[in-house]
Design a protein around this motif. Sequence first.
Motif, PDB file in Angstrom:
ATOM      1  N   ASP A 285       9.585  49.692  26.797  1.00 48.33           N
ATOM      2  CA  ASP A 285      10.000  48.253  27.092  1.00 48.33           C
ATOM      3  C   ASP A 285       8.666  47.447  26.628  1.00 48.33           C
TER       4      ASP A 285
ATOM      5  N   GLN B 167       8.626  44.266  26.074  1.00 52.21           N
ATOM      6  CA  GLN B 167       8.260  43.027  26.937  1.00 52.21           C
ATOM      7  C   GLN B 167       7.727  43.299  28.267  1.00 52.21           C
TER       8      GLN B 167
ATOM      9  N   ARG C 201       6.350  51.410  17.736  1.00 52.56           N
ATOM     10  CA  ARG C 201       6.024  51.247  19.084  1.00 52.56           C
ATOM     11  C   ARG C 201       4.665  50.781  19.409  1.00 52.56           C
TER      12      ARG C 201
ATOM     13  N   HIS D 124      14.594  44.922  14.155  1.00 46.96           N
ATOM     14  CA  HIS D 124      14.686  44.789  15.521  1.00 46.96           C
ATOM     15  C   HIS D 124      13.603  45.171  16.184  1.00 46.96           C
TER      16      HIS D 124
ATOM     17  N   ALA E 245      12.099  42.109  19.018  1.00 51.02           N
ATOM     18  CA  ALA E 245      11.678  42.599  20.462  1.00 51.02           C
ATOM     19  C   ALA E 245      10.255  42.331  20.623  1.00 51.02           C
TER      20      ALA E 245
ATOM     21  N   ARG F  19      10.064  38.293  21.177  1.00 47.30           N
ATOM     22  CA  ARG F  19      10.652  38.208  22.642  1.00 47.30           C
ATOM     23  C   ARG F  19       9.499  38.281  23.734  1.00 47.30           C
ATOM     24  N   ALA F  20       8.855  39.388  23.591  1.00 42.18           N
ATOM     25  CA  ALA F  20       7.727  39.907  24.511  1.00 42.18           C
ATOM     26  C   ALA F  20       6.594  38.834  24.290  1.00 42.18           C
TER      27      ALA F  20
END
Length: 317
Positions: A120, A122, A167, A294, A298, A301-302
């Motif tokens: 994750d 974030q 990642r 995507h 993400a 947003r993080a």
Amino acid sequence: MTTEADRGALPADAAHNRNKERDEVPDTAAPPRALRYAALGDSLTAGIGDPVDGGWRGWAALLGAGVGDPGTGARFHNFAVSGALTRDVEEKQTPAAVSFAPDIASVVVGVNDTLRRAFDIQDLALRLDRVCGALAARGTVLLTTCLPDPGSMLGLPAPLAMPLARRQRAVNAVVHALAARHDTVHLHMAEASWVADRSLWSADRLHPAERGHRMIAARFHALLAERGLALGPEPSLETDQAPPSRAATLLWLATSGTGWVARRCRDLLPELLRLAGDEVAHWARGTGARLDLHAELALSRALAALSPGAPLARMGE
């Protein structure tokens, strides 16, 4: 008659004794304080890949010997633990490091997070933000680095490697944002030349060998010297051990490597196979760009969730 000038004057003998006592008072000034260096992180900072005397040394210990003033030296404490996640660094290592009151602290973590099913970005960003904030709030100079992705290091097939690379790029973007915000001493370790030089890496292909650890220490030392925080000797690049041979690499993969992969397969492999399936399906439909999009969303947003003041960064920075 006693004059105004005579009032309060000491007799000659008394004045002499008072001056003598003042001269004999020992100097109670505190000696110069040794610079304190705390290292936080995972197996990379714990020294895996650089064995000495039945244990591990690593780049942080090598760097610790070369920071501070030669007259006072430095106090070094390695809080890093092999296998640590960002959560472990925040919850366990950071409170202990803050209590140590370091002048310098290295925070290098994130690769293990990319190898977990429940990655994750974030959550990782918020935890790393709090770690850096807690240390910077007391005036600690931070050391950070971006890292190569494990897929490229292990030479995995593209469908398996690309999700891990995506990642790690996100993790590196978060680190870059926090490095800019806190003006950290930042080292780039995701460079292609660094990854390609196999003499820098140990048999497991994920941790530096002795030469790699020495290289990291020397590069951090040079950056710290520019800020006047590394007055001791530069870590030597001369190694005591030969780089791992191909035979040693194969032996590790056949013995220790098997256990390493098995431990992570229970958590990562099902998710990685799912991610690889998504990669192949998107390639077949010609929609592979959606996976990158995507990941970008993400990451955005993080970064937006970080405390005010953290500058933005993009994937790949």
